[in-house]
Scaffold this motif. Structure first.
Motif, PDB file in Angstrom:
ATOM      1  N   VAL A 257     -10.658   8.145   3.965  1.00 42.93           N
ATOM      2  CA  VAL A 257     -11.233   6.792   4.017  1.00 42.93           C
ATOM      3  C   VAL A 257     -10.171   5.709   4.179  1.00 42.93           C
ATOM      4  CG1 VAL A 257     -13.308   7.449   2.741  1.00 42.93           C
ATOM      5  CG2 VAL A 257     -11.334   6.484   1.495  1.00 42.93           C
ATOM      6  N   GLY A 258      -8.914   6.121   4.356  1.00 41.74           N
ATOM      7  CA  GLY A 258      -7.859   5.159   4.653  1.00 41.74           C
ATOM      8  C   GLY A 258      -7.179   4.521   3.460  1.00 41.74           C
ATOM      9  N   LEU A 259      -7.389   5.057   2.271  1.00 38.15           N
ATOM     10  CA  LEU A 259      -6.694   4.519   1.099  1.00 38.15           C
ATOM     11  C   LEU A 259      -5.273   5.058   0.990  1.00 38.15           C
ATOM     12  CD1 LEU A 259      -9.517   4.680  -1.594  1.00 38.15           C
ATOM     13  CD2 LEU A 259      -8.545   2.632  -0.521  1.00 38.15           C
ATOM     14  N   LEU A 260      -5.053   6.239   1.488  1.00 37.67           N
ATOM     15  CA  LEU A 260      -3.731   6.874   1.494  1.00 37.67           C
ATOM     16  C   LEU A 260      -3.377   7.248   2.921  1.00 37.67           C
ATOM     17  CD1 LEU A 260      -3.774   9.451  -1.455  1.00 37.67           C
ATOM     18  CD2 LEU A 260      -2.338   7.428  -1.256  1.00 37.67           C
ATOM     19  N   GLY A 261      -2.087   7.185   3.174  1.00 33.80           N
ATOM     20  CA  GLY A 261      -1.621   7.757   4.426  1.00 33.80           C
ATOM     21  C   GLY A 261      -1.539   6.827   5.606  1.00 33.80           C
ATOM     22  N   PRO A 262      -1.426   7.422   6.762  1.00 35.52           N
ATOM     23  CA  PRO A 262      -1.620   8.843   7.041  1.00 35.52           C
ATOM     24  C   PRO A 262      -0.521   9.696   6.393  1.00 35.52           C
ATOM     25  CG  PRO A 262      -0.793   7.725   8.991  1.00 35.52           C
ATOM     26  CD  PRO A 262      -1.030   6.674   7.953  1.00 35.52           C
ATOM     27  N   ILE A 263      -0.916  10.854   5.939  1.00 30.52           N
ATOM     28  CA  ILE A 263      -0.014  11.780   5.261  1.00 30.52           C
ATOM     29  C   ILE A 263       0.601  12.714   6.308  1.00 30.52           C
ATOM     30  CG2 ILE A 263       0.174  13.569   3.475  1.00 30.52           C
ATOM     31  CD1 ILE A 263      -0.550  10.726   2.414  1.00 30.52           C
ATOM     32  N   ALA A 264       1.905  12.869   6.201  1.00 25.66           N
ATOM     33  CA  ALA A 264       2.616  13.762   7.122  1.00 25.66           C
ATOM     34  C   ALA A 264       2.153  15.200   6.915  1.00 25.66           C
ATOM     35  CB  ALA A 264       4.124  13.655   6.882  1.00 25.66           C
TER      36      ALA A 264
END
Length: 146
Positions: A26-33
């Motif tokens: 939902v866009g709260l974190l990241g983008p995560i590698a």
């Protein structure tokens, strides 16, 4: 650069692995590698920091939209200080209301326990006092159920 697994971030932030995945979705974190070979998520220290902030906000009952705004404002820095303050103060008011409600519930429980204690001891005066206190608390208690 230090990389952390989803298990590491879950353990250190207190957020479950499904919650971490959802927050990324939902866009709260990241983008995560992602690890190039395995495709597994690899979190950096900044990601861990963001997850810890989100865990705190979640524990305080802050909703997804306010979390999203809060995270965006963190990236904006000082320019968003006023908006950050307003988000936190809005939730402060909600928590203060919850505390006031819980105090009424606590008072009710204590008075009811005192009432039953007086009955167990056959102390008519203490029972009458508890009944009086109970009658003053009941209207407040009823308000908390609305």
């Amino acid at each position: 650069m230090t990389t952390l697994t989803i298990q590491d971030v879950s353990r250190q932030s207190g957020l479950s692995e499904p919650t971490l995945r959802y927050y990324e979705e939902v866009g709260l974190l990241g983008p995560i590698a992602r690890d190039e070979r395995s495709g597994h998520r690899r979190y950096g220290e900044g990601d861990l920091d963001a997850a810890q902030v989100l865990a705190c906000l979640r524990a305080m009952g802050v909703g997804i939209e306010d979390m999203r705004t809060y995270q965006a404002n963190r990236r904006r820095g000082h320019a968003a200080a006023g908006e950050q303050r307003d988000i936190l103060l809005r939730h402060t008011e909600r928590v203060e209301e919850q505390i006031a409600t819980l105090r009424i519930h606590l008072d009710y429980l204590r008075v009811k326990a005192a009432l039953w204690d007086a009955r167990e001891r056959s102390d008519a005066d203490a029972e009458a006092q508890a009944q009086t206190e109970l009658h003053s608390i009941l209207p407040l208690l009823e308000e908390t159920f609305r």
